[in-house]
Design a protein around this motif. Sequence first.
Motif, mmCIF file in Angstrom:
data_model
loop_
_atom_site.group_PDB
_atom_site.id
_atom_site.type_symbol
_atom_site.label_atom_id
_atom_site.label_comp_id
_atom_site.label_asym_id
_atom_site.label_seq_id
_atom_site.Cartn_x
_atom_site.Cartn_y
_atom_site.Cartn_z
ATOM 1 N N GLU A 108 0.830 -1.194 0.000
ATOM 2 C CA GLU A 108 0.000 0.000 0.000
ATOM 3 C C GLU A 108 0.868 1.250 0.000
ATOM 4 N N PRO A 123 1.788 9.192 -12.034
ATOM 5 C CA PRO A 123 1.268 8.068 -12.823
ATOM 6 C C PRO A 123 1.682 6.695 -12.285
ATOM 7 N N GLU A 124 2.891 6.555 -11.784
ATOM 8 C CA GLU A 124 3.341 5.239 -11.316
ATOM 9 C C GLU A 124 2.599 4.764 -10.067
ATOM 10 N N ARG A 132 -0.885 5.477 -9.685
ATOM 11 C CA ARG A 132 -2.328 5.544 -9.955
ATOM 12 C C ARG A 132 -3.038 4.196 -9.895
ATOM 13 N N ASP A 133 -2.385 3.118 -10.237
ATOM 14 C CA ASP A 133 -3.023 1.801 -10.216
ATOM 15 C C ASP A 133 -2.737 1.031 -8.940
ATOM 16 N N ARG A 134 -2.261 1.705 -7.937
ATOM 17 C CA ARG A 134 -1.909 1.092 -6.655
ATOM 18 C C ARG A 134 -3.002 1.354 -5.625
ATOM 19 N N THR A 135 -2.990 0.597 -4.551
ATOM 20 C CA THR A 135 -3.863 0.884 -3.419
ATOM 21 C C THR A 135 -3.269 2.070 -2.686
#
Length: 125
Positions: free
Chosen positions: A2, A12-13, A15-18
């Motif tokens: 997390e 951007p790196e 954005r697709d993370r929790t």
Amino acid sequence: GEVFAFHDDVLPEFRDRTIIHTYARFGAGQGFRSSGKLYGDGVCHLASLITWTARDAGLKVTTLVNHDFANIPEIPREQGTSIVTTGSPSLNAQRQNLYVENTLDVPVTFVFDYSDKVLHLSIYK
């Protein structure tokens, strides 16, 4: 895995993370105060304390703008972290946010304690 981000305009790196973040915009409408220059005075102090403590705990810290242009009492200059929201999400994300990533194999907990006018931050693994 997390990630904590200080505000919701993220690189951007991430954005697709929790991501766990504040929803603060640091303005008067959210109750932030001003010393006369800008609202949210003290936000960078808190971010710098989080940066310093997270690094000491072995967490991965990403911050792109150091707060070394102005002293933050009791915080080493190399730990200074500048935080701002400007109305431009790309500028906020790229320049003045704080990211703390849990790269450990166990959950971590941030515990803030404010007593006798002193703020302590502990990170437990």
